[in-house]
Enzyme design. Structure first.
Site, mmCIF file in Angstrom:
data_model
loop_
_atom_site.group_PDB
_atom_site.id
_atom_site.type_symbol
_atom_site.label_atom_id
_atom_site.label_comp_id
_atom_site.label_asym_id
_atom_site.label_seq_id
_atom_site.Cartn_x
_atom_site.Cartn_y
_atom_site.Cartn_z
ATOM 1 N N TRP A 48 -6.453 11.809 4.685
ATOM 2 C CA TRP A 48 -6.653 12.173 3.030
ATOM 3 C C TRP A 48 -4.674 11.281 2.518
ATOM 4 C CZ3 TRP A 48 -8.955 17.272 1.583
ATOM 5 C CH2 TRP A 48 -10.579 17.477 2.205
ATOM 6 N N THR A 55 -8.148 6.456 10.274
ATOM 7 C CA THR A 55 -9.167 7.943 10.219
ATOM 8 C C THR A 55 -9.731 8.261 11.002
ATOM 9 O OG1 THR A 55 -10.175 7.511 8.472
ATOM 10 C CG2 THR A 55 -10.823 5.719 10.354
ATOM 11 N N ASP A 56 -9.146 10.061 9.888
ATOM 12 C CA ASP A 56 -9.779 11.052 10.438
ATOM 13 C C ASP A 56 -11.498 10.574 10.143
ATOM 14 O OD1 ASP A 56 -9.463 10.732 7.449
ATOM 15 O OD2 ASP A 56 -10.030 13.048 7.845
ATOM 16 N N ILE A 82 -4.264 -10.661 7.091
ATOM 17 C CA ILE A 82 -4.579 -10.363 8.473
ATOM 18 C C ILE A 82 -5.540 -10.691 9.076
ATOM 19 C CG2 ILE A 82 -2.852 -8.707 8.569
ATOM 20 C CD1 ILE A 82 -5.037 -6.387 9.092
ATOM 21 N N TYR A 85 -17.510 1.968 6.810
ATOM 22 C CA TYR A 85 -15.500 2.452 7.136
ATOM 23 C C TYR A 85 -14.866 3.036 8.680
ATOM 24 C CZ TYR A 85 -10.957 4.852 5.945
ATOM 25 O OH TYR A 85 -9.646 4.523 6.538
ATOM 26 N N ALA A 90 -5.555 -2.855 5.614
ATOM 27 C CA ALA A 90 -6.728 -1.737 5.697
ATOM 28 C C ALA A 90 -7.689 -2.278 4.224
ATOM 29 C CB ALA A 90 -6.566 -0.215 6.293
ATOM 30 N N TYR A 91 -8.901 -1.852 4.815
ATOM 31 C CA TYR A 91 -10.128 -2.069 4.012
ATOM 32 C C TYR A 91 -9.978 -0.407 3.904
ATOM 33 C CZ TYR A 91 -14.126 -2.777 0.886
ATOM 34 O OH TYR A 91 -15.184 -2.873 0.067
ATOM 35 N N THR A 92 -9.899 0.153 2.569
ATOM 36 C CA THR A 92 -10.029 1.818 2.494
ATOM 37 C C THR A 92 -11.397 2.202 1.440
ATOM 38 O OG1 THR A 92 -7.753 1.707 1.488
ATOM 39 C CG2 THR A 92 -7.529 2.251 3.791
ATOM 40 N N GLY A 94 0.646 -1.421 0.282
ATOM 41 C CA GLY A 94 -0.377 0.554 0.420
ATOM 42 C C GLY A 94 0.783 1.332 -0.211
#
Length: 258
Positions: free
Chosen positions: A152, A103-104, A39, A127, A62-64, A11
């Site tokens: 971001w 994440t934000d 994972i 998410y 991660a799944y983003t 990633g």
């Protein structure tokens, strides 16, 4: 020498860490991409931790996909929650410090000021909820951990991201219409990589939740204009009608992190 396992190694952040390993001669890295370590598979995680001795695990896996998480939340939770649980349990069993990237989007965006680490998360999409579940599992399982929230994330060369999409569209002569309804802090993955590795080499034991961004708040519209300017491109950027909903997922209008 300090041994570091990096998951999600293909990633943006994983590849950004690879770029700077030469600057950290005191660290020995083991990079695992999804094909080498899923994972979400508890057996694979246990095997990876049995096969080598690690001091730290940097979880970049991660799944983003915010949009697809709305229609396929099971997959988002499988990676962002269950996968994180597998890592947390393995870290606990093997006395490994977990460095987890969050994440934000764990915040709802209703605050008029930047969010600090003491603010109560309240995600408004699947998410964000899956990422918050991962955070909660870590906090319930481990004492020695860093949860690093960022926002971001982009890289000029690695991965799929907003920065690269804007450049591709501009060079293709496409018109750019970008929303100004969301404000955040674009963050270069290279800078986040340095921050994370410095946490390790400085042996910082102030464990817990941390925020890291490039500390310049702007809208997606502002960011698009900045990208065009920085790349020396000539392309008109227009504001997307704020009344038009972008996708199915709700997004926080303000996700600026302090």
């Amino acid at each position: 020498m300090t041994s570091v396992l990096v998951t999600g190694a293909n990633g943006q952040l994983g590849r950004s860490i690879r770029d700077i390993v030469v600057n950290y001669p005191g660290l020995h890295f083991t990079f695992k991409d999804k094909s080498q370590l899923n994972i979400a598979n508890a057996n694979e995680v246990e095997k990876a931790f049995r096969s080598s001795i690690f001091d730290y695990c940097i979880n970049c896996a991660a799944y983003t996909n915010v949009e697809q998480a709305e229609t396929n939340p099971e997959l988002a939770y499988k990676i962002n929650a269950e996968g994180v649980k597998n890592l947390a349990l393995a870290c606990k069993e093997n006395r490994v410090v977990l460095v987890h990237i969050s994440t934000d989007y764990v915040f709802d965006g209703y605050k008029n000021e930047p969010y600090n680490v003491a603010d109560q998360p309240n995600p408004i999409n699947e998410y964000g909820r899956s990422k918050l579940k991962g955070e909660t599992i870590i906090q319930e399982t481990l004492k020695n951990f860093y949860i690093v929230r960022t926002s971001w994330l982009y890289h000029k060369n690695h991965g799929k991201n907003f920065y690269k999409r804007i450049i591709e569209k501009a060079k293709a002569g496409e018109s750019l219409r970008v929303t100004d309804a969301q404000k955040g802090c674009p963050t270069n993955a290279s800078n986040l990589a340095v921050y994370v590795l410095n946490l390790i080499v400085q042996n910082n034991i102030a464990y817990g939740v941390l925020h890291f961004t490039d500390n310049e708040a702007m809208t997606w519209f502002d960011f698009a204009k900045k990208i065009i300017r920085n790349e020396g491109l000539h392309c008109k950027v227009e504001v997307l009608d704020s009344k038009k909903r972008f996708g199915v997922a709700r997004r926080p209008s303000n996700s600026v992190l302090e």
